[in-house]
Design a protein around this motif. Structure first.
Motif, PDB file in Angstrom:
ATOM      1  N   GLY A  58      60.946 -11.664 -42.149  1.00 44.62           N
ATOM      2  CA  GLY A  58      60.061 -12.509 -42.937  1.00 44.62           C
ATOM      3  C   GLY A  58      58.779 -12.826 -42.207  1.00 44.62           C
ATOM      4  N   ARG A  59      57.815 -13.268 -42.968  1.00 46.26           N
ATOM      5  CA  ARG A  59      56.535 -13.699 -42.398  1.00 46.26           C
ATOM      6  C   ARG A  59      56.027 -14.858 -43.246  1.00 46.26           C
ATOM      7  NH1 ARG A  59      52.236 -11.724 -45.320  1.00 46.26           N
ATOM      8  NH2 ARG A  59      50.827 -11.854 -43.541  1.00 46.26           N
ATOM      9  N   HIS A  60      55.423 -15.842 -42.587  1.00 47.06           N
ATOM     10  CA  HIS A  60      54.845 -16.970 -43.310  1.00 47.06           C
ATOM     11  C   HIS A  60      53.348 -16.990 -43.080  1.00 47.06           C
ATOM     12  CE1 HIS A  60      54.455 -20.869 -45.182  1.00 47.06           C
ATOM     13  NE2 HIS A  60      53.778 -21.294 -44.131  1.00 47.06           N
ATOM     14  N   ALA A  61      52.573 -16.974 -44.149  1.00 43.08           N
ATOM     15  CA  ALA A  61      51.117 -17.019 -44.066  1.00 43.08           C
ATOM     16  C   ALA A  61      50.669 -18.472 -44.198  1.00 43.08           C
ATOM     17  CB  ALA A  61      50.494 -16.166 -45.175  1.00 43.08           C
ATOM     18  N   VAL A  62      50.239 -19.056 -43.097  1.00 44.50           N
ATOM     19  CA  VAL A  62      49.892 -20.480 -43.086  1.00 44.50           C
ATOM     20  C   VAL A  62      48.705 -20.758 -43.993  1.00 44.50           C
ATOM     21  CG1 VAL A  62      49.145 -22.405 -41.632  1.00 44.50           C
ATOM     22  CG2 VAL A  62      50.836 -20.764 -40.775  1.00 44.50           C
ATOM     23  N   ASP A  63      47.658 -19.932 -43.910  1.00 47.68           N
ATOM     24  CA  ASP A  63      46.444 -20.179 -44.682  1.00 47.68           C
ATOM     25  C   ASP A  63      46.642 -19.992 -46.175  1.00 47.68           C
ATOM     26  OD1 ASP A  63      45.115 -20.785 -42.403  1.00 47.68           O
ATOM     27  OD2 ASP A  63      44.054 -18.881 -42.231  1.00 47.68           O
ATOM     28  N   ASN A  64      47.451 -19.028 -46.551  1.00 52.30           N
ATOM     29  CA  ASN A  64      47.709 -18.769 -47.968  1.00 52.30           C
ATOM     30  C   ASN A  64      49.201 -18.540 -48.135  1.00 52.30           C
ATOM     31  OD1 ASN A  64      47.881 -17.944 -50.608  1.00 52.30           O
ATOM     32  ND2 ASN A  64      46.130 -16.562 -50.508  1.00 52.30           N
ATOM     33  N   PRO A  65      49.986 -19.606 -48.360  1.00 50.16           N
ATOM     34  CA  PRO A  65      51.449 -19.489 -48.363  1.00 50.16           C
ATOM     35  C   PRO A  65      52.000 -18.502 -49.380  1.00 50.16           C
ATOM     36  CG  PRO A  65      50.775 -21.789 -48.260  1.00 50.16           C
ATOM     37  CD  PRO A  65      49.541 -20.997 -48.539  1.00 50.16           C
ATOM     38  N   GLU A 123      62.101 -17.381 -40.992  1.00 48.45           N
ATOM     39  CA  GLU A 123      60.971 -18.159 -41.494  1.00 48.45           C
ATOM     40  C   GLU A 123      60.818 -18.106 -43.006  1.00 48.45           C
ATOM     41  OE1 GLU A 123      57.383 -17.089 -39.400  1.00 48.45           O
ATOM     42  OE2 GLU A 123      57.957 -18.340 -37.721  1.00 48.45           O
ATOM     43  N   ALA A 124      61.793 -17.536 -43.735  1.00 47.90           N
ATOM     44  CA  ALA A 124      61.647 -17.487 -45.190  1.00 47.90           C
ATOM     45  C   ALA A 124      61.653 -18.881 -45.804  1.00 47.90           C
ATOM     46  CB  ALA A 124      62.772 -16.646 -45.805  1.00 47.90           C
ATOM     47  N   GLY A 125      62.253 -19.849 -45.104  1.00 52.15           N
ATOM     48  CA  GLY A 125      62.260 -21.210 -45.615  1.00 52.15           C
ATOM     49  C   GLY A 125      61.122 -22.051 -45.100  1.00 52.15           C
ATOM     50  N   ARG A 126      60.244 -21.440 -44.301  1.00 55.39           N
ATOM     51  CA  ARG A 126      59.120 -22.200 -43.759  1.00 55.39           C
ATOM     52  C   ARG A 126      58.069 -22.426 -44.840  1.00 55.39           C
ATOM     53  NH1 ARG A 126      55.030 -20.248 -38.997  1.00 55.39           N
ATOM     54  NH2 ARG A 126      53.851 -22.203 -38.823  1.00 55.39           N
ATOM     55  N   SER A 127      57.370 -23.558 -44.753  1.00 53.48           N
ATOM     56  CA  SER A 127      56.357 -23.899 -45.738  1.00 53.48           C
ATOM     57  C   SER A 127      55.118 -24.437 -45.052  1.00 53.48           C
ATOM     58  CB  SER A 127      56.883 -24.960 -46.721  1.00 53.48           C
ATOM     59  OG  SER A 127      58.004 -24.481 -47.433  1.00 53.48           O
ATOM     60  N   SER A 128      53.997 -24.347 -45.770  1.00 56.48           N
ATOM     61  CA  SER A 128      52.778 -25.024 -45.351  1.00 56.48           C
ATOM     62  C   SER A 128      52.647 -26.291 -46.179  1.00 56.48           C
ATOM     63  CB  SER A 128      51.558 -24.127 -45.587  1.00 56.48           C
ATOM     64  OG  SER A 128      51.586 -23.014 -44.722  1.00 56.48           O
ATOM     65  N   VAL A 129      52.283 -27.385 -45.523  1.00 58.52           N
ATOM     66  CA  VAL A 129      52.173 -28.668 -46.210  1.00 58.52           C
ATOM     67  C   VAL A 129      50.728 -28.901 -46.609  1.00 58.52           C
ATOM     68  CG1 VAL A 129      52.517 -31.157 -46.037  1.00 58.52           C
ATOM     69  CG2 VAL A 129      54.136 -29.589 -44.960  1.00 58.52           C
TER      70      VAL A 129
END
Length: 636
Positions: free
Chosen positions: A516-523, A556-562
């Motif tokens: 997985g990968r999480h894109a912080v700038d554009n979730p 990180e599939a469950g990671r989110s940007s707030v």
């Protein structure tokens, strides 16, 4: 505006003018980062062509955007624009820039204050120049600033003209709420805040896009703080519950209408995948064409996803009616300074203050690093050191956040709703919840809208991405658990993005084992790697009917940007926004061994008839594996 851009011409100046206007729309939609990036790109264009007036106007718009999240920088930017305007003899523009500078100084987050006499002078000048909206905003900002300092008000709250923009109308409600709170009339403060939020809802309901739903919360920040703070002072569980649900329900109260098939969006996403997978150095991010593709995909999704009505927010009594004797709701509420939890059962509701929050907050920044190290260093002399550090941190967090809250007689299952400040917490690893059945819901309203204890099963799909150490073994374990259902499987080169999205549209349970990968700038550009590249959050718009349950065995599939202090956006939220009932995912890195063994045991429980949360809790107990996998949505 995006589609009209080519019609303006092909000269750099014409395009820069269009982009400046488009940045204003992005800012008002809450997309401040995108707006500021666009403004930063056009400012040098006007500079190179010796157009100082236009460049100063860009700085003015930049300051307006920064005002929403960085008042210190906004004040500096506005002051620069004001000086540039005055050097050109553009006094009216200079006064407008002064208005933004003063509003920044009046912000609750600004370390400096504004001169009240100057505020009155600039507000009058703005009104005389025909900028009633900006004059009203400045006077309302002063009113809120005075209320926050307990200062007397020489006049009634400034009247908001009927032509005022949505942000100024909301500022009017905030000013009246601030006055009421300062006078000790918390009920009036809550009523004014609620009226403003109702106006925002009416304006918001046309937007079905998750991206826009979470971004427009920018306009609700002041009203939510005012309402929550007044509710917390009441000490009443029912009042605080109402306001906690207002905040959580705000970004998903609009029912999205699934967008129609969009071949151009599919083509843009496919090209993005190809560029990303073909360049492992990351240099593709510097390619202007990549930025254009990313922006085009995003804006097509904004315009294609419509709102299909408003979901009604559940009352405390309605939620209590859905709680059986063995289930309790733990609703964490953060006012901006204090944290409390509302413990709700079918019989009663009570507020539990969390005085240990100040100490716990200091533990959160290092938690992610400890979790990542524990997942990557599993043997050798450092493993014990890392594990002890992590265990101490988890125990301290559990003591501060949960130990009192979970002391509910007879409660065997817990529904958690959490604010953005707690996003990414590995609840399953905290001692108070280890081995216990729980689900992390986006709101009590959404959890209570689903049927309880729905059996999992029916059509099952399995997809395995490339380079997952035990991916094939994990897929074998899942397939064995569901052997009687003849699960449909995609492995190797067959597990392409198109094939996986098609599979998702025809199964009830989907298990994905992938990186997985999480894109912080554009979730919504977060995702997981399939055979031909990343499956993005935007790709889920191509699934006409999503599965009831999705298992993401992906780091990180469950990671989110707030966003704006509250709204958490990531792959789990994208699935739930699309209609998935429950998502099993981890917010941090997970060791391949833990994922394979734990989730294999969980599927055996699901196939035996257990609910999602119960199956995961039992698998953890049976295997002895402590991992950050948890259930989001409605796990029971």
């Amino acid at each position: 505006m995006y589609e009209a851009r080519p019609l303006a011409g092909t000269t750099p100046i014409a395009l820069a003018v269009c982009d400046t206007d488009r940045a204003e729309a992005l800012r008002d939609a809450g997309m401040t980062r995108e707006a500021e990036r666009l403004l930063a790109s056009v400012a040098p264009v006007f500079g190179r062509h010796r157009m100082p007036q236009s460049r100063a106007e860009v700085e003015f718009q930049l300051a307006r955007s920064q005002l929403t999240h960085d008042p210190v920088t906004a004040a500096r930017t506005a002051a620069t624009a004001s000086r540039r305007f005055r050097a050109l003899g553009a006094e009216t523009w200079a006064i407008r820039a002064d208005g933004i500078r003063l509003r920044a100084r009046l912000s609750r987050r600004s370390p400096r204050s504004a001169d009240q006499a100057e505020v009155e002078r600039v507000a009058s000048a703005l009104a005389d120049s025909g900028f009633a909206n900006e004059s009203t905003a400045l006077r309302l900002s002063l009113d809120i600033w005075r209320s926050g300092r307990g200062m007397p008000h020489p006049a009634p709250v400034t009247r908001v003209p009927p032509t005022a923009s949505i942000d100024v109308r909301l500022l009017g409600y905030e000013a009246r709420a601030a006055r009421a709170a300062a006078a000790g009339r918390d009920a009036v403060a809550r009523r004014q805040s609620a009226s403003g939020l109702d106006q925002l809802t009416a304006w918001q309901q046309a937007f079905g896009s998750l991206d826009l739903q979470t971004s427009v919360r920018m306009h609700a920040g002041g009203l939510m703080v005012a309402g929550l703070t007044a509710a917390a002072r009441s000490g009443r569980a029912d009042v605080l519950f109402e306001w906690s649900e207002r905040g959580r329900h705000l970004s998903h109260q609009v029912v999205p209408v699934r967008p129609p098939e969009d071949p151009q969006l599919a083509a843009d996403l496919a090209e993005l995948r190809q560029r990303m997978s073909g360049d492992q150095t990351g240099r593709w991010r510097l390619d202007p064409h990549f930025a254009e593709l990313e922006e085009r995909a995003r804006e097509r999704q904004w315009s294609a996803t419509r709102g299909g009505g408003i979901r009604r927010r559940a009352t405390l009594r309605e939620v209590q009616a859905r709680l059986d004797d063995g289930t309790a709701l733990l609703s964490f509420v953060y006012t901006g300074t204090e944290l409390a939890v509302i413990v709700v059962t079918g019989a009663r509701a009570r507020v539990v203050p969390l005085p240990g929050w100040a100490a716990a907050a200091k533990l959160l920044p290092g938690l992610r690093a400890d979790l990542d190290m524990a997942a990557s260093i599993r043997t050798g002399p450092m493993a014990d050191v890392v594990r002890r550090s992590l265990d101490d941190r988890l125990a301290s967090l559990s003591s501060a956040l949960l130990d009192k809250a979970v002391r509910v007689p007879g409660a065997e299952r817990f529904v958690l709703t959490v604010p953005g400040i707690l996003e990414g917490t590995p609840w399953a690893m905290l001692p108070a919840l280890r081995g216990r059945t729980f689900t992390v819901a986006v709101s009590a309203t959404r959890w209570s809208a689903f049927d309880r204890d729905v059996s999992v099963g029916g059509r099952v799909g399995i997809a395995v991405g490339p380079r997952v150490a035990r991916g094939e073994e994990e897929a074998d374990a899942v397939a064995a658990a569901w052997a009687g259902h003849s699960p449909e499987q995609l492995r190797g080169t067959d597990a392409t993005v198109d094939a996986v999205t098609a599979l998702a549209g025809r199964v009830d349970l989907l298990h994905v084992a992938a990186h997985g990968r999480h894109a912080v700038d554009n979730p919504l550009f977060s995702g997981f790697e399939m055979a031909d590249g990343a499956l993005f959050g935007y790709d889920l718009d191509r699934v006409p009917e999503v599965p009831e349950v999705v298992v993401l065995s992906s780091c990180e599939a469950g990671r989110s940007s707030v966003r704006w202090g509250e709204e958490a956006v990531g792959m789990t939220r994208v699935w739930m926004h699309a209609g998935t009932r429950a998502v099993v995912a981890a917010p941090v890195i997970v060791a391949d061994d833990a994922a394979c063994d734990l989730l294999g045991a969980m599927h055996a429980g699901l196939a035996a008839g257990l609910g999602v949360s119960e199956a995961l809790a039992r698998a953890s107990t049976e295997t002895g594996i402590l991992a950050p996998f948890q259930v989001y949505g409605s796990g029971f």
